[in-house]
Design a protein around this motif. Structure first.
Motif, short mmCIF file in Angstrom:
data_model
loop_
_atom_site.label_atom_id
_atom_site.label_comp_id
_atom_site.label_asym_id
_atom_site.label_seq_id
_atom_site.Cartn_x
_atom_site.Cartn_y
_atom_site.Cartn_z
N GLN A 1 -5.04 4.63 -12.93
CA GLN A 1 -6.14 3.91 -12.31
C GLN A 1 -5.77 2.42 -12.23
N ARG A 2 -6.74 1.58 -11.92
CA ARG A 2 -6.47 0.16 -11.71
C ARG A 2 -5.73 -0.42 -12.92
N THR A 3 -4.61 -1.10 -12.64
CA THR A 3 -3.75 -1.62 -13.70
C THR A 3 -3.45 -3.10 -13.46
N PHE A 4 -3.68 -3.92 -14.47
CA PHE A 4 -3.41 -5.35 -14.41
C PHE A 4 -2.04 -5.64 -15.04
N VAL A 5 -1.25 -6.46 -14.36
CA VAL A 5 0.12 -6.73 -14.79
C VAL A 5 0.32 -8.24 -14.87
N LEU A 6 0.93 -8.70 -15.94
CA LEU A 6 1.25 -10.11 -16.11
C LEU A 6 2.68 -10.20 -16.65
N ILE B 1 -2.09 -6.68 -9.55
CA ILE B 1 -2.98 -5.54 -9.79
C ILE B 1 -2.45 -4.37 -8.99
N ASP B 2 -2.13 -3.29 -9.66
CA ASP B 2 -1.79 -2.04 -9.00
C ASP B 2 -3.05 -1.18 -8.87
N ASN B 3 -3.17 -0.51 -7.73
CA ASN B 3 -4.35 0.32 -7.44
C ASN B 3 -5.62 -0.51 -7.50
N LEU B 4 -5.64 -1.55 -6.68
CA LEU B 4 -6.71 -2.55 -6.69
C LEU B 4 -8.10 -1.92 -6.58
N PHE B 5 -8.24 -0.92 -5.70
CA PHE B 5 -9.56 -0.32 -5.46
C PHE B 5 -9.82 0.91 -6.33
N TRP C 1 0.84 -1.21 0.00
CA TRP C 1 0.00 0.00 0.00
C TRP C 1 0.87 1.25 0.00
N ARG C 2 0.27 2.33 -0.48
CA ARG C 2 0.89 3.66 -0.49
C ARG C 2 -0.19 4.67 -0.14
#
Length: 754
Positions: free
Chosen positions: A743-748, A727-731, A681-682
């Motif tokens: 905003q919410r970002t999915f990373v693979l 997932i960055d910025n899950l909420f 978290w940040r």
């Protein structure tokens, strides 16, 4: 609510039970006086006086690292102003150094300086892309100017990036993709990107040579950085629909700058040689190519009569007449190089190291349309050519123990230079028929000598005293402009200054479990090229407008103190840090009107800015259950303008872009042997956006509160392959540093190693 959640998480970490009694076995060693938060398996690469943080592979595995600076994002009292993946302008904020004070942090990669001290602003960040995320072995951060080894630009701190050494023959590769659904105002779009990174190591068997070749290709489309608001005017205009009324903003939003299409290619070559006499010689070469296109600006206005899109002009909306302006198109092309040579080894009983480097940008061109209409029609625009800006750096250090004394001395120097020419063009995209317009140019040089003595007082107590002298010069600065068909130059005065900076630090153990460090220091940060030589021509006098620059701009001078207490009990280590900094003549950018009613922005001194605060850091290993590790930190900062004789209205006000509260942290869990999960978290409370505390908000254009939660899961498929998803910025917290943050970002990602 957000502050309460963060505080609760930190308190829970603090109160977690310790299952093993007594101090860590390492507490009895001399190294225990080195107070380092984070990994301690590998020695820290910078002098750990003041709060010191070291991050290694364990911490990196818990990060969705789209760019190399992401690897630090959970460090205590720390923030990187990164607006999108691939952002060139990722400025570090340590403690009370805010996100537009880029010249207050020294950043090095393998000992080579990559700090861009050509300016002190949001667009002069460190050159992070000298290295890719997969190549980093260690990140070391020291907060504050408590060692004489580093010059006044360490007023905020020092960051050292260490890459993997080619100790054995092998190879690695990483493939990564990122997907960000983005929705705000007229945007409902998914932005995507990917990167490919690989490298090869070769180590000569029973021989002195080693080679590492690595590279990275990165492509991404980031969200628009700027929204365009309607501005009030008079007369008549085309009736339109489609603007967004946001009660948090002064006027309606009608459009946005183009999403940012960025492509980056980096290649690095490192060659090592070990001599029979114990010397290590390393040579590093790097090339970085960047293209950045903003050619798709958006307007959500439509003609109320026929439904046609409206991109600019005078419009009628909500019963009033407005101007819709500011949409442009642009393209940037940049080529950057780093060349460095490092030597380290014994000489006459001394441990000696020498670093020499050159960073330069032989090509840096930006082409911009005058407005949307000229952009779409390939009409008139401007061309900016930056003429091989860059810097030279040199650093020499020698160390030797004499009984209870460990003496170290050294010297370092740098030269920073830049020059920019601007042209008007008939075709903005092709830059045809360029017509010379203006130029700016200038140089600074800085050299320093230093001496330190670390005295072993016995019983694991060490007292270190140091002193540093710096000499600074600003020269060859000027601007040029065309008058009556001829170029006219006007020069800035040459400036010179010096500084004497003493340092003192005491560290040791009070009990088997409790260690302490007290550090004192002063620093003097001299102005950069961008702060000194940023004025404008006055068209009437045909000379530099005296209100557009300050010929007497003073260097920033700070007085710093840091008290650190570290307590270890079983599996939990708690660190408390109290810090203080009093800065005189802080440099700040002001805007105002000159005698002709033109808005002028120039750098001026603020008489006195004071900050103090407290940092709480908790580290727990295998807590509650085996495999569960927690790193949590909470910081409170009080940073205020104490004296500002030029405008006393700023006095007593929280300094801009510095939050009162920050918290970062990471929870890591080894689910099974090959599977790891993490949550990070940040958080930061809402800071002021201006010097007078009058600009505060929770929308575009302001500095806002943020609270982002990140998750990551990795699965080691074999000894060679690892699959990661996060997932960055899950909420999906919507926050702004004037510009919208991701905003919410999915990373693979898929990582391979042989």
């Amino acid at each position: 609510m957000k502050t309460s959640l963060i505080a609760l998480g930190t308190v829970l970490s603090l109160t977690a039970p310790a299952y093993a009694e007594g101090a860590d076995p390492a507490e009895g060693s001399a190294d225990s006086t080195i107070l380092v938060v984070g990994q301690q398996d590998t020695p820290i690469t910078v002098v750990p006086r003041g709060l010191s943080v070291s991050l290694g592979q364990e911490e990196f595995d818990a990060v969705n690292a789209l760019n190399v600076e992401d690897l630090m994002k959970y460090a205590p009292n720390f923030f990187v102003r990164k607006r999108f993946a691939g952002d060139d302008n990722a400025v570090v904020a340590l403690r009370g150094a805010n996100t537009i004070q880029s010249a207050r942090t020294i950043v090095m990669v393998d000992g080579f300086v990559v700090s861009n001290f050509l300016g002190n602003r949001w667009d002069f960040p460190p050159k992070w892309n000298v290295v890719g995320p997969a190549e980093v072995r260690q990140f070391d951060i020291v907060y504050g100017p408590y060692s004489a080894r580093y010059g006044g630009n360490s007023m905020g701190g020092v960051i050292s990036v260490t890459t993997q050494e080619p100790k054995e023959t092998g190879a690695y590769a990483t493939a990564q993709t990122m997907i960000m659904p983005f929705k705000e105002y007229g945007f409902d779009q998914t932005f995507k990107g990917y990167s490919l990174e690989a490298g090869v190591n070769w180590k000569q068997k029973d021989g002195p040579w080693s080679v590492r070749i690595s590279g990275r290709h990165f492509e991404n489309t980031g969200q628009s950085m700027t929204y365009n608001l309607l501005s009030a005017t008079t007369g008549t205009g085309t009736a339109v629909t489609g603007a967004y009324i946001d009660p948090r903003l002064a006027t309606a939003v009608f459009g946005a700058a183009s999403p940012v299409d960025v492509t980056q290619d980096q290649a690095r070559l490192r060659i090592g040689y070990e001599t029979a006499g114990g010397w290590q010689i390393d040579a590093l070469g790097m090339i970085w190519l960047t293209t950045q296109d903003l050619t798709d600006p958006r307007s959500w206005l439509t003609n109320a009569a026929n439904g046609a899109p409206v991109y600019q002009g005078r419009v009628s909306f909500g019963g009033r007449v407005w101007n819709a302006t500011g949409l442009t198109m642009s393209k940037t092309r940049r080529t950057e190089y780093l060349a460095g040579l490092k030597l380290a080894g014994p000489a006459a009983g001394w441990d000696v190291s020498l670093n020499l480097s050159r960073y330069w940008i032989p090509k840096w061109e930006t082409r911009t349309s005058r407005d949307y209409a000229t952009g779409a029609a390939l009409g008139q625009g401007t061309q900016s050519l930056v003429n091989a800006p860059g810097w030279y750096t040199a650093d020499l250090t020698a160390e030797r123990a004499f009984g209870r004394h460990k003496i170290a001395f050294g010297a370092n120097a740098n030269v920073y230079q830049t020059s920019t020419d601007s042209f008007g063009t008939a075709n903005w995209d092709a830059a045809t028929t360029p017509t010379y317009s203006t130029s700016t140019y200038g140089k600074t040089s800085l050299w320093g000598v230093w001496l330190e003595d670390a005295i072993d007082l016995g019983s694991i107590w060490v007292l270190t005293g140091g002193v540093r002298y710096d000499g600074w010069r600003a020269y060859d600065g000027g601007i040029a402009k065309v008058f009556s068909g001829a170029r006219k130059d006007d020069r800035y005065p040459t400036r010179s200054d010096g500084s004497f900076s003493p340092k003192l630090s005491l560290q040791g153990t009070l009990t088997d479990a409790l260690a302490v460090q007290i550090s004192l220091g002063t620093a003097k940060r001299f102005p950069t090229v961008g702060e000194l030589f940023q004025g404008r021509f006055d068209d009437i006098s045909q000379a530099i407008d005296p209100q557009s620059f300050d010929p007497n701009l003073k260097a920033e001078r700070s007085e710093d103190a840091n008290l650190i207490l570290r307590y270890r009990r079983g599996k939990v280590q708690t660190t408390v840090s109290l810090f203080y900094q009093n800065t005189k003549d802080a440099i700040f950018s002001f805007s105002g009107l000159n005698q002709f009613g033109t808005v002028i922005t120039s750098y001026k001194n603020v008489d006195q800015v004071r900050q103090y605060g407290a940092e709480l850091m908790v580290e727990a290993k295998d807590i509650l259950v085996d495999g569960l590790d927690v790193d949590a930190n909470l910081a409170w900062i009080d940073a205020k303008t104490v004296k500002n004789a030029a405008n006393p209205a700023a006095e007593g006000v929280q300094f801009p872009r510095i939050p009162e509260w920050r918290s970062n942290g990471s929870i890591r869990y080894r689910v099974t042997g090959p599977v790891k999960a993490s949550l990070g978290w940040r958080y930061a409370s809402r800071p002021n956006s201006d010097l007078f505390g009058l600009v505060r908000g929770d929308a575009y254009g302001f500095q806002t509160e943020y609270f982002t939660v990140d998750t990551r899961l990795t699965w080691r498929l074999s000894q060679q392959l690892e699959l990661g998803a996060g997932i960055d910025n899950l909420f999906n917290d919507q926050a702004y540093v004037s510009h919208p943050l991701p905003q919410r970002t999915f990373v693979l990602d898929l990582k391979a190693k042989w």
